[in-house]
Design a protein around this motif. Structure first.
Motif, mmCIF file in Angstrom:
data_model
loop_
_atom_site.group_PDB
_atom_site.id
_atom_site.type_symbol
_atom_site.label_atom_id
_atom_site.label_comp_id
_atom_site.label_asym_id
_atom_site.label_seq_id
_atom_site.Cartn_x
_atom_site.Cartn_y
_atom_site.Cartn_z
ATOM 1 N N PHE A 185 0.861 -1.183 0.000
ATOM 2 C CA PHE A 185 0.000 0.000 0.000
ATOM 3 C C PHE A 185 0.894 1.229 0.000
ATOM 4 O O PHE A 185 2.110 1.128 0.208
ATOM 5 C CB PHE A 185 -0.962 -0.010 1.204
ATOM 6 N N GLN A 197 -0.819 0.973 -4.167
ATOM 7 C CA GLN A 197 -1.843 0.070 -3.645
ATOM 8 C C GLN A 197 -1.669 -1.285 -4.344
ATOM 9 O O GLN A 197 -1.680 -1.357 -5.580
ATOM 10 C CB GLN A 197 -3.238 0.644 -3.928
ATOM 11 N N ASP A 222 -3.201 -5.058 -3.918
ATOM 12 C CA ASP A 222 -4.110 -5.921 -3.163
ATOM 13 C C ASP A 222 -3.393 -7.187 -2.706
ATOM 14 O O ASP A 222 -2.650 -7.797 -3.473
ATOM 15 C CB ASP A 222 -5.317 -6.309 -4.026
#
Ligand code: NAD
Length: 387
Positions: free
Chosen positions: A209, A291, A293
């Motif tokens: 992130f 970012q 995931d």
């Protein structure tokens, strides 16, 4: 017990140990799609709740305390009975919410006095990484069982000291590897252990992130390192529980932007490759610059599976394709409806069961120590002198 050796019998035992609901769902993977609810039904509580002092009242502590609240109907419930904080006003507000008496609110300086507080049987250490060792060791010396957040510590030596201190004090030590107690991750492990994917060839995983420059995670003295310590550890740990093996070779690269002032102390990106004794390989990425995931994808000789997202607090989803023993092509797509703070409820249930039934946690200090040694190998391979 090691998550990497899970058999059908182990799943049943895990359930008995407090990972409630998981084994029932694993016996029929299709039932994963059915809601399970946050409060686990089952027997009326058989023991008085295990009282926890929460050390460090930040974001993750909020999730854990909410998770404890949802254990009320568990065989071995967990209850917040003490707080350790440097912020009296924040502590007072949380104490009111959870019914903690004023006399059970401690500061970082006087928390050793909790040795005289029988309402506190365990602690949950939710401080910045470099503080885990000191507060775990002090808690052990105060006679309290220790549930410590990941990463276990910021050096291999500190991790070993934590294990030694808990052994010397005859208290339990568990590292809060949430995913070891989480339904979808366990379902993925079971698909692999049951042989549906055949021989594991390769794993891809990532988690990252964009980190706030003001976060303690950007200070090496508190964090020990960058995204690898914080979120890359999820991928590392997952490759170990998915393969049921320990890495035999690790190579890594790291890069940090020279122009971004955030990365003066900790790294921005790490990519590493792991080879396991069976020949299975893993490629993992982590970053504080974007970012990314958290997920894993596993390719086997008979099929593949993916859990995406895999490491967040809810919304997890398992997909898989393989050919079963009868030659039938199976396609799974199973969103998990469980909501935050269910992972923390499972985690608390597990540790409290270990405390009450004198069992060894499924993710003991030794599990955290193993990851610390692999994190160090990754850093050293990437030319960084961390841990
Ligand atoms: P946070 O910043 O939200 O909270 C940290 C707490 O430590 C705060 O209450 C802060 O006041 C206190 N603290 C005491 N001394 C401090 C200091 N010198 N500098 C900064 N804070 C200090 O952090 P967090 O996200 O709750 O993370 C805490 C720990 O939990 C970390 O080890 C992190 O890796 C881990 N974590 C685990 C998960 C998980 O899902 N298992 C998720 C997030 C964080």
């Amino acid at each position: 017990m090691n998550l990497s050796n899970l058999s059908r019998r182990d799943f049943t035992r895990l359930s008995a140990l407090g990972t409630l609901g998981v084994a029932a769902q694993l016996s029929d993977l299709t039932s994963l799609a059915a809601p399970t609810g946050q409060v686990q039904s089952g027997p009326v509580p058989s023991s008085k709740p295990v009282g926890y002092a929460i050390i460090g009242l930040g974001r993750i502590a909020d999730h854990f305390m909410a998770g404890c609240q949802d254990t009320a109907k568990s065989p071995h419930p967990s209850k917040v009975t003490g707080l350790v904080s440097g912020h009296p006003e924040k502590a007072a507000a949380i104490a009111q919410k959870y019914g903690v008496p004023k006399s059970s609110i401690y500061t970082y300086e006087n928390m050793d006095e909790m040795r005289n507080n029988p309402a506190i049987e365990a602690v949950y250490v939710a401080l910045p990484n470099s503080m885990h060792a000191e507060y775990s060791v002090r808690s052990a010396k105060a006679g309290k069982h220790v549930l410590c957040e990941k990463p276990m510590a910021t050096s291999v030596k500190d991790a070993q000291d934590m294990i030694d201190a808990c052994k010397a004090a005859n208290v339990k030590l568990m590292i809060a590897y949430r995913c070891h107690y989480e339904t979808t991750n366990l379902a993925a492990v079971k698909l692999i252990r049951d042989g549906h994917l055949g021989q594991i060839q390769s794993i891809q995983s990532a988690f990252g992130f964009s980190c706030d420059p003001a976060d303690w995670r950007m200070k090496k003295a508190l964090a020990g390192g960058g995204p690898l310590m914080d979120v890359g550890i999820y991928s590392l740990n997952a490759t170990r529980y998915l393969t049921n093996e320990e890495p035999s070779e690790i190579v890594a690269y790291s890069h940090s932007s020279l122009t971004d002032p955030r990365f003066k102390e900790v790294e921005e990106n790490v990519v590493w490759m792991t080879k396991f004794p069976s020949g299975a390989t893993a490629t993992c990425n982590t970053t504080y610059g974007a970012q990314m995931d958290g997920y894993f994808r596993v390719y086997g000789s008979k099929g593949w599976l993916e859990v995406n997202p895999a490491f967040v607090y809810d919304g997890l989803r398992l997909k898989a394709e393989y050919t079963d023993d009868q030659g039938k092509f199976i396609q799974l797509d199973q969103p998990n409806p469980e909501k935050d703070p269910i992972h923390f409820t499972n985690e608390a249930n597990h540790f409290s069961t270990c405390v009450r039934e004198n069992r060894t946690p499924q993710s003991p200090g030794e599990e955290g120590l193993k990851d610390m040694t692999y994190l160090r190998q990754i850093y050293h391979s990437a030319g960084l002198n961390n841990l």
